[in-house]
Design an enzyme around this catalytic site. Structure first.
Site, PDB file in Angstrom:
ATOM      1  N   GLY A  11      36.258 -16.166   9.606  1.00 57.96           N
ATOM      2  CA  GLY A  11      36.263 -16.817  10.915  1.00 57.96           C
ATOM      3  C   GLY A  11      36.248 -18.329  10.747  1.00 57.96           C
ATOM      4  N   LEU A  59      38.605  -7.841  10.273  1.00 59.76           N
ATOM      5  CA  LEU A  59      37.421  -7.214   9.667  1.00 59.76           C
ATOM      6  C   LEU A  59      37.204  -5.785  10.169  1.00 59.76           C
ATOM      7  CD1 LEU A  59      35.053 -10.283   9.658  1.00 59.76           C
ATOM      8  CD2 LEU A  59      35.555  -8.913   7.649  1.00 59.76           C
ATOM      9  N   ASN A  85      30.835 -15.464   8.198  1.00 57.93           N
ATOM     10  CA  ASN A  85      30.589 -16.145   9.477  1.00 57.93           C
ATOM     11  C   ASN A  85      31.183 -15.411  10.678  1.00 57.93           C
ATOM     12  OD1 ASN A  85      30.333 -18.645  11.352  1.00 57.93           O
ATOM     13  ND2 ASN A  85      32.549 -18.292  11.246  1.00 57.93           N
ATOM     14  N   SER A 137      21.903 -14.335  13.780  1.00 62.85           N
ATOM     15  CA  SER A 137      21.603 -14.998  15.062  1.00 62.85           C
ATOM     16  C   SER A 137      20.136 -14.818  15.424  1.00 62.85           C
ATOM     17  CB  SER A 137      22.447 -14.390  16.183  1.00 62.85           C
ATOM     18  OG  SER A 137      22.023 -14.907  17.432  1.00 62.85           O
ATOM     19  N   TYR A 150      25.411  -6.767  20.114  1.00 64.81           N
ATOM     20  CA  TYR A 150      25.435  -8.018  19.333  1.00 64.81           C
ATOM     21  C   TYR A 150      24.091  -8.264  18.623  1.00 64.81           C
ATOM     22  CZ  TYR A 150      26.109 -13.036  18.404  1.00 64.81           C
ATOM     23  OH  TYR A 150      26.188 -14.280  17.814  1.00 64.81           O
ATOM     24  N   LYS A 154      23.366  -8.226  14.556  1.00 63.21           N
ATOM     25  CA  LYS A 154      22.797  -9.405  13.898  1.00 63.21           C
ATOM     26  C   LYS A 154      21.477  -9.066  13.194  1.00 63.21           C
ATOM     27  CE  LYS A 154      26.026 -12.384  14.803  1.00 63.21           C
ATOM     28  NZ  LYS A 154      26.895 -12.817  13.686  1.00 63.21           N
ATOM     29  N   ILE A 183      24.204 -22.589  19.759  1.00 63.01           N
ATOM     30  CA  ILE A 183      25.076 -23.620  19.178  1.00 63.01           C
ATOM     31  C   ILE A 183      26.289 -23.814  20.080  1.00 63.01           C
ATOM     32  CG2 ILE A 183      26.331 -24.322  17.099  1.00 63.01           C
ATOM     33  CD1 ILE A 183      23.265 -23.834  16.685  1.00 63.01           C
TER      34      ILE A 183
HETATM   35  P1  NAP Z   1      33.690 -18.331  17.458  1.00 60.53           P
HETATM   36  O1  NAP Z   1      34.381 -19.648  17.419  1.00 60.53           O
HETATM   37  O2  NAP Z   1      34.048 -17.349  18.518  1.00 60.53           O
HETATM   38  O3  NAP Z   1      33.850 -17.658  16.018  1.00 60.53           O
HETATM   39  C1  NAP Z   1      33.921 -16.304  15.782  1.00 60.53           C
HETATM   40  C2  NAP Z   1      34.881 -16.102  14.622  1.00 60.53           C
HETATM   41  O4  NAP Z   1      34.859 -14.727  14.233  1.00 60.53           O
HETATM   42  C3  NAP Z   1      36.329 -16.454  14.990  1.00 60.53           C
HETATM   43  O5  NAP Z   1      36.835 -17.411  14.079  1.00 60.53           O
HETATM   44  C4  NAP Z   1      37.071 -15.122  14.867  1.00 60.53           C
HETATM   45  O6  NAP Z   1      38.346 -15.252  14.244  1.00 60.53           O
HETATM   46  C5  NAP Z   1      36.166 -14.322  13.949  1.00 60.53           C
HETATM   47  N1  NAP Z   1      36.309 -12.883  14.219  1.00 60.53           N
HETATM   48  C6  NAP Z   1      35.865 -12.212  15.313  1.00 60.53           C
HETATM   49  N2  NAP Z   1      36.206 -10.910  15.212  1.00 60.53           N
HETATM   50  C7  NAP Z   1      36.871 -10.766  14.037  1.00 60.53           C
HETATM   51  C8  NAP Z   1      37.485  -9.673  13.374  1.00 60.53           C
HETATM   52  N3  NAP Z   1      37.501  -8.428  13.886  1.00 60.53           N
HETATM   53  N4  NAP Z   1      38.090  -9.884  12.179  1.00 60.53           N
HETATM   54  C9  NAP Z   1      38.103 -11.136  11.644  1.00 60.53           C
HETATM   55  N5  NAP Z   1      37.540 -12.203  12.209  1.00 60.53           N
HETATM   56  C10 NAP Z   1      36.936 -12.028  13.402  1.00 60.53           C
HETATM   57  O7  NAP Z   1      32.124 -18.544  17.622  1.00 60.53           O
HETATM   58  P2  NAP Z   1      31.045 -19.300  16.715  1.00 60.53           P
HETATM   59  O8  NAP Z   1      29.991 -19.691  17.663  1.00 60.53           O
HETATM   60  O9  NAP Z   1      31.657 -20.330  15.846  1.00 60.53           O
HETATM   61  O10 NAP Z   1      30.459 -18.092  15.850  1.00 60.53           O
HETATM   62  C11 NAP Z   1      30.453 -18.067  14.446  1.00 60.53           C
HETATM   63  C12 NAP Z   1      29.330 -17.139  13.978  1.00 60.53           C
HETATM   64  O11 NAP Z   1      28.085 -17.689  14.378  1.00 60.53           O
HETATM   65  C13 NAP Z   1      29.399 -15.742  14.603  1.00 60.53           C
HETATM   66  O12 NAP Z   1      29.034 -14.765  13.651  1.00 60.53           O
HETATM   67  C14 NAP Z   1      28.374 -15.815  15.705  1.00 60.53           C
HETATM   68  O13 NAP Z   1      27.876 -14.547  16.016  1.00 60.53           O
HETATM   69  C15 NAP Z   1      27.328 -16.701  15.050  1.00 60.53           C
HETATM   70  N6  NAP Z   1      26.396 -17.322  15.980  1.00 60.53           N
HETATM   71  C16 NAP Z   1      26.856 -18.212  16.927  1.00 60.53           C
HETATM   72  C17 NAP Z   1      25.920 -18.784  17.799  1.00 60.53           C
HETATM   73  C18 NAP Z   1      26.335 -19.764  18.843  1.00 60.53           C
HETATM   74  O14 NAP Z   1      25.457 -20.139  19.646  1.00 60.53           O
HETATM   75  N7  NAP Z   1      27.570 -20.223  18.885  1.00 60.53           N
HETATM   76  C19 NAP Z   1      24.570 -18.447  17.704  1.00 60.53           C
HETATM   77  C20 NAP Z   1      24.162 -17.555  16.740  1.00 60.53           C
HETATM   78  C21 NAP Z   1      25.083 -17.001  15.877  1.00 60.53           C
HETATM   79  P3  NAP Z   1      39.694 -15.497  15.119  1.00 60.53           P
HETATM   80  O15 NAP Z   1      39.358 -16.515  16.177  1.00 60.53           O
HETATM   81  O16 NAP Z   1      40.692 -15.965  14.120  1.00 60.53           O
HETATM   82  O17 NAP Z   1      40.053 -14.154  15.712  1.00 60.53           O
END
Ligand code: NAP
Length: 242
Positions: A11, A59, A85, A137, A150, A154, A183
């Site tokens: 990701g 994935l 990630n 998370s 979710y 996590k 975030i």
């Molecule tokens: P994001 O921009 O939506 O990133 C999610 C990423 O996961 C995207 O790049 C997406 O790739 C990839 N993805 C989703 N489903 C997939 C699949 N089936 N196969 C391959 N890749 C897949 O959001 P983010 O906030 O940066 O999140 C990144 C990580 O941090 C995630 O694990 C999220 O749960 C975690 N997190 C985020 C927060 C927050 O507040 N933002 C808080 C806690 C944890 P594509 O776009 O190329 O499809």
């Protein structure tokens, strides 16, 4: 095989993943930017970084991950750091969610398990060293209404982290998780405004975190942190201490 260490970020084309790619590149890694659907963003990032390459895989599809590993053998020949990630979320209350939606969230966890196994087998067990960093998370610890699969996934990722670190005991392959709080990325932008306001009210630092603040901790675990193993690092502005 080049002497330059290689980091693979799943990701990596968006949000926290993209910040990790930039930061790891600055630390001297050749960076594998993995993406599924965000091709344009991933390509832009590849062009921005001096030494990066792109790989695509879903994935949720194990065959796609088998193909990815073969590609990595040719493109990189080594993986020193794996940042798991990628994550997926569906916002719907328990009674409104169907099995297909559940699977769309849970299949990313299955894929993370499988990709990690392949990276271990093909690269890290052979080199005898490595760092695996899982992005979980805070909601895996606190729970969160309206998105139950979710936090389930996590919490499982943190248990995976601890279990794998124990299984790899005696090797220089360290496994840790970072549990971000709230975030500022596209994932959180999608939440309704009243939900965002309610979360903000629970953060002692009074603000959301940035993707760079998570990438900082990833870089630390990837390059230093040599006595941190099987841990979950909470990075959340004081929202939850573990
Ligand atoms: P994001 O921009 O939506 O990133 C999610 C990423 O996961 C995207 O790049 C997406 O790739 C990839 N993805 C989703 N489903 C997939 C699949 N089936 N196969 C391959 N890749 C897949 O959001 P983010 O906030 O940066 O999140 C990144 C990580 O941090 C995630 O694990 C999220 O749960 C975690 N997190 C985020 C927060 C927050 O507040 N933002 C808080 C806690 C944890 P594509 O776009 O190329 O499809």
């Amino acid at each position: 095989m080049s002497d330059q260490p290689v980091a693979l970020v799943t990701g990596g084309g968006t949000g926290i993943g993209a910040a990790c790619c930039r930061r790891l590149a600055a630390e001297g890694f050749r960076v594998g930017i993995h993406y599924r659907s965000s091709e344009e963003k991933a390509k832009k990032l590849e062009a921005e970084l001096e030494n990066a390459f792109l790989v695509k895989a879903d994935l949720a599809d194990s065959e796609s991950l088998d193909a990815l590993i073969k590609e990595l053998k040719t493109l990189a020949g080594r993986i020193d750091v794996l940042v798991n990630n990628a994550g997926y979320n569906v916002n719907a209350p328990m009674l409104a969610m169907n099995l297909e939606q559940y699977d769309s969230v849970a299949s990313v966890a299955r894929g993370t398990w499988y990709l990690t196994k392949l990276v271990l087998r093909r690269f890290m067990m052979r080199s005898g060293t490595g760092r695996i960093i899982n992005i979980s998370s805070v909601v895996g610890h606190t729970g969160n209404a309206g998105q139950i699969p979710y936090p389930m996934v996590k919490a499982g990722l943190d248990a995976f982290t601890k279990s794998l670190a124990q299984e790899l005991a005696g090797r220089e392959i360290l496994v840790n998780a970072i549990a971000p709080g709230f975030i500022d990325t596209e994932m959180t932008d999608e939440l309704p405004e009243e939900v965002q306001a309610a979360i903000l009210a629970k953060i002692p630092q009074g603000r959301t975190g940035t993707a760079d603040e998570i990438a900082d901790v990833v870089a630390f675990l990837a390059t230093r942190g040599s006595y941190i193993n099987g841990s979950v690092l909470h990075v959340n502005g004081g929202m939850y201490g573990g």
